[in-house]
Design an enzyme around this catalytic site. Structure first.
Site, PDB file in Angstrom:
ATOM      1  N   HIS A   1      18.090   0.548  33.769  1.00  0.00           N
ATOM      2  CA  HIS A   1      19.377  -0.123  33.558  1.00  0.00           C
ATOM      3  C   HIS A   1      20.557   0.852  33.633  1.00  0.00           C
ATOM      4  O   HIS A   1      21.721   0.416  33.646  1.00  0.00           O
ATOM      5  CB  HIS A   1      19.404  -0.823  32.195  1.00  0.00           C
ATOM      6  CG  HIS A   1      18.696  -2.135  32.161  1.00  0.00           C
ATOM      7  ND1 HIS A   1      17.317  -2.244  32.187  1.00  0.00           N
ATOM      8  CD2 HIS A   1      19.169  -3.406  32.087  1.00  0.00           C
ATOM      9  CE1 HIS A   1      16.980  -3.518  32.126  1.00  0.00           C
ATOM     10  NE2 HIS A   1      18.080  -4.248  32.078  1.00  0.00           N
ATOM     11  N   GLY A   2      20.278   2.149  33.669  1.00  0.00           N
ATOM     12  CA  GLY A   2      21.359   3.127  33.705  1.00  0.00           C
ATOM     13  C   GLY A   2      22.216   3.048  32.449  1.00  0.00           C
ATOM     14  O   GLY A   2      21.716   2.831  31.348  1.00  0.00           O
ATOM     15  N   GLY A   3      23.518   3.216  32.625  1.00  0.00           N
ATOM     16  CA  GLY A   3      24.438   3.176  31.490  1.00  0.00           C
ATOM     17  C   GLY A   3      24.378   1.867  30.732  1.00  0.00           C
ATOM     18  O   GLY A   3      24.528   1.828  29.501  1.00  0.00           O
TER      19      GLY A   3
ATOM     20  N   LEU B   1       0.823  -1.203   0.000  1.00  0.00           N
ATOM     21  CA  LEU B   1       0.000   0.000   0.000  1.00  0.00           C
ATOM     22  C   LEU B   1       0.862   1.260   0.000  1.00  0.00           C
ATOM     23  O   LEU B   1       0.709   2.132  -0.849  1.00  0.00           O
ATOM     24  CB  LEU B   1      -0.931   0.007   1.217  1.00  0.00           C
ATOM     25  CG  LEU B   1      -1.785   1.268   1.419  1.00  0.00           C
ATOM     26  CD1 LEU B   1      -2.729   1.480   0.238  1.00  0.00           C
ATOM     27  CD2 LEU B   1      -2.569   1.190   2.730  1.00  0.00           C
TER      28      LEU B   1
ATOM     29  N   ILE C   1       7.769  -1.492   2.706  1.00  0.00           N
ATOM     30  CA  ILE C   1       6.921  -2.680   2.713  1.00  0.00           C
ATOM     31  C   ILE C   1       7.601  -3.802   3.496  1.00  0.00           C
ATOM     32  O   ILE C   1       8.667  -4.293   3.102  1.00  0.00           O
ATOM     33  CB  ILE C   1       6.620  -3.163   1.277  1.00  0.00           C
ATOM     34  CG1 ILE C   1       6.068  -2.014   0.422  1.00  0.00           C
ATOM     35  CG2 ILE C   1       5.676  -4.353   1.303  1.00  0.00           C
ATOM     36  CD1 ILE C   1       4.794  -1.405   0.939  1.00  0.00           C
TER      37      ILE C   1
ATOM     38  N   SER D   1      -0.086   7.454  15.065  1.00  0.00           N
ATOM     39  CA  SER D   1      -0.898   7.887  16.210  1.00  0.00           C
ATOM     40  C   SER D   1      -1.741   9.108  15.850  1.00  0.00           C
ATOM     41  O   SER D   1      -2.862   9.269  16.346  1.00  0.00           O
ATOM     42  CB  SER D   1       0.011   8.221  17.403  1.00  0.00           C
ATOM     43  OG  SER D   1       0.553   7.046  17.964  1.00  0.00           O
TER      44      SER D   1
ATOM     45  N   GLU E   1       0.862   0.849  10.636  1.00  0.00           N
ATOM     46  CA  GLU E   1      -0.577   0.545  10.598  1.00  0.00           C
ATOM     47  C   GLU E   1      -1.428   1.780  10.869  1.00  0.00           C
ATOM     48  O   GLU E   1      -2.497   1.707  11.460  1.00  0.00           O
ATOM     49  CB  GLU E   1      -0.940  -0.546  11.620  1.00  0.00           C
ATOM     50  CG  GLU E   1      -0.096  -1.794  11.550  1.00  0.00           C
ATOM     51  CD  GLU E   1      -0.474  -2.689  10.393  1.00  0.00           C
ATOM     52  OE1 GLU E   1      -1.536  -2.478   9.788  1.00  0.00           O
ATOM     53  OE2 GLU E   1       0.311  -3.597  10.076  1.00  0.00           O
TER      54      GLU E   1
END
Length: 379
Positions: A337-339, A124, A156, A365, A362
Site C-alpha cells: 500500500h506504500g504510504g 492465568l 486478561i 513463539s 497463548e
C-alpha cells in the site's frame, strides 16, 4: 490424512463466512477506533450458533473440529478483536468447565456462557509471569468454609467486561506444579476489583485488563477439577487455545492478502497497475504460499484432534508458524500500500497491529519452540 468435511458441513461453514463478512466485518474499523466491543455482536454470534460450535451434548452442536476451525478463521478474517473476545469467552473460559467441571458446575457456569447470559475470562497470567503457571503468586488458602483467594491477574482478555472467571491459584506453595488449583469465580463477589481496559497496540475492540482479589471467599464447590491439578488443566486448555490461534493468524493473513491484492490491482504506477510489477506480484505470490502452508498445518492439527490423537507438538508448530506468518503477510500488505498503508484510510495497518499479538498470546513463539525441541529430544 483426510481434511475434508461433508458437503452439509462445508455449506454451513460457507454460510458462517458470509455472515461474518455481512455482519462482523463492517463494524471492525469503527470498533477498533472506539476501542469498544460492539454489544450487538454478542447477540449476532449467539443467533448464528457460534458459541454452540465449541462443545457437544447439552452444551453444543458437536461440530467437527475442521468445520469449527474454518468458522474461527472466518471470524478472525472479519474482525480479529471479535475472534479474541468471543473465543476467550467460550473457549479459554468455557473449556475448563466443560472438560473438568462437574455436571452442576457446567449448568452453573457453562450454560450462561453458551447462552451469552454472562461473559467469561481466563485468569492465568499475572504481572510477573505468563505461561509458567507454577510461578504464579495468587494464593487460595483453605478456610473453615472453603477457600480465601488473594492475588492479582494481568493481561486478561475480557477482564473489564467479564461476569465470571476461571482463576488459577497456588493452594500448596511447597508442591510446585502440583500446588496449583483451578477455581470458578463470580466477579461480582466482594473483594474482586478490575482495572480499566489497557490501551493497546492492536485488537483494541477486545477489552484487556487486570483482576485483583482481596480475600475473596470461595467454597469447595468452586474448585474446578481436582485440587493440585490446576497446572495440568491450564496446559491442556492452552493447547486447545493454540489450535484457535492458528486460525487467528490465518484469518488476519487472509484479510491482509485480500486487501493487498485488491489495492495492487487498482493502484497504477508507470502507466499500469502495480500488480503487474514483478516486485509487487512476487510479494503477493509469497503471501499466498505462506497462507496455504499455514492452513495445511492448521487443518492437520484439527484433523488430529478430531481423531483423538495427541496434538501438543503439532499444535505448537502450527501456532508458531501461522501467527508469525500473519505478521509477515500483514507487513507485506502495508508495504504494497506504500504510504497509504501507514494511514487508517486502509485496513492494512490494523491487520499488522492485530497480527502482532499472535506470536505472544497463548504461549509465545519462544515457548512453542521450547516445547517442540523438548519433544524432539525427549528420551
Amino acid at each position: 490424512m483426510d481434511f475434508s468435511i461433508t458437503k452439509d458441513d462445508e455449506a454451513a461453514a460457507a454460510a458462517f463466512d458470509r455472515f461474518c463478512q455481512d455482519k462482523i466485518a463492517p463494524r471492525a474499523a469503527k470498533a477498533d477506533a472506539a476501542s469498544t466491543f460492539p454489544k450487538e455482536t454478542w447477540g449476532d454470534l449467539k443467533e448464528i450458533g457460534f458459541f454452540q460450535s465449541f462443545y457437544e451434548g447439552d452444551y453444543g452442536l458437536g461440530l467437527p473440529w475442521v468445520q469449527r476451525c474454518m468458522m474461527e478463521e472466518s471470524l478472525a478474517k472479519a474482525c480479529a478483536s471479535t475472534f479474541l473476545t468471543a473465543c476467550a469467552h467460550i473457549g479459554l473460559c468455557g473449556a475448563p468447565v466443560f472438560y473438568f467441571g462437574t455436571p452442576e458446575q457446567k449448568q452453573r457456569w457453562l450454560r450462561p456462557l453458551v447462552d451469552v447470559e454472562q461473559i467469561g475470562c481466563f485468569g492465568l497470567t499475572e504481572p510477573g509471569c505468563g505461561t509458567d503457571a507454577a510461578a504464579i503468586k495468587t494464593r487460595a488458602k483453605k478456610s473453615e468454609k472453603g477457600w480465601v483467594l488473594s492475588g492479582e491477574k494481568a493481561l486478561i482478555t475480557n477482564a473489564p467486561i467479564a461476569d465470571f472467571a476461571v482463576v488459577f491459584a497456588v493452594t500448596d506453595p511447597e508442591a510446585g506444579y502440583g500446588g496449583v488449583t483451578m477455581f470458578g469465580v463470580d466477579l461480582k463477589k466482594p473483594g474482586v476489583t478490575r482495572s480499566a481496559p489497557y490501551p493497546k497496540m492492536g485488537l483494541r475492540a477486545s477489552p484487556t485488563g487486570g483482576l485483583t482479589f482481596e480475600e475473596v471467599a470461595l467454597s469447595d464447590d468452586d474448585v474446578i477439577g481436582e485440587v493440585g491439578q490446576g497446572f495440568i488443566h491450564a496446559m491442556q486448555t492452552l493447547e486447545l487455545g493454540r489450535i484457535g490461534m492458528c486460525h487467528f493468524g490465518l484469518g488476519i493473513a487472509e484479510a491482509a492478502y485480500d486487501c493487498a491484492r485488491k489495492y495492487a490491482g487498482e493502484r497504477t504506477a508507470f502507466g499500469r497497475p502495480i500488480a503487474r510489477l514483478q516486485a509487487v506480484h512476487f510479494k503477493i505470490a509469497d503471501m499466498k504460499i505462506e497462507i496455504d502452508a499455514a492452513r495445511m498445518m492448521a487443518r492437520r492439527v484439527a484433523w488430529m484432534k478430531s481423531k483423538g490423537e495427541m496434538v501438543g507438538p503439532m499444535a505448537s508448530i502450527a501456532k508458531a508458524y501461522a501467527t508469525e506468518m500473519a505478521v509477515r503477510v500483514a507487513d507485506a500488505a502495508v508495504q504494497i500500500h506504500g504510504g497509504w498503508g501507514y494511514t487508517t484510510d486502509f485496513p492494512a495497518e490494523r491487520y499488522l497491529r492485530d497480527a502482532r499479538l499472535g506470536p505472544i498470546g497463548e504461549g509465545t513463539s519462544e515457548i512453542q519452540r521450547e516445547l517442540i525441541a523438548r519433544d524432539l529430544f525427549a528420551e
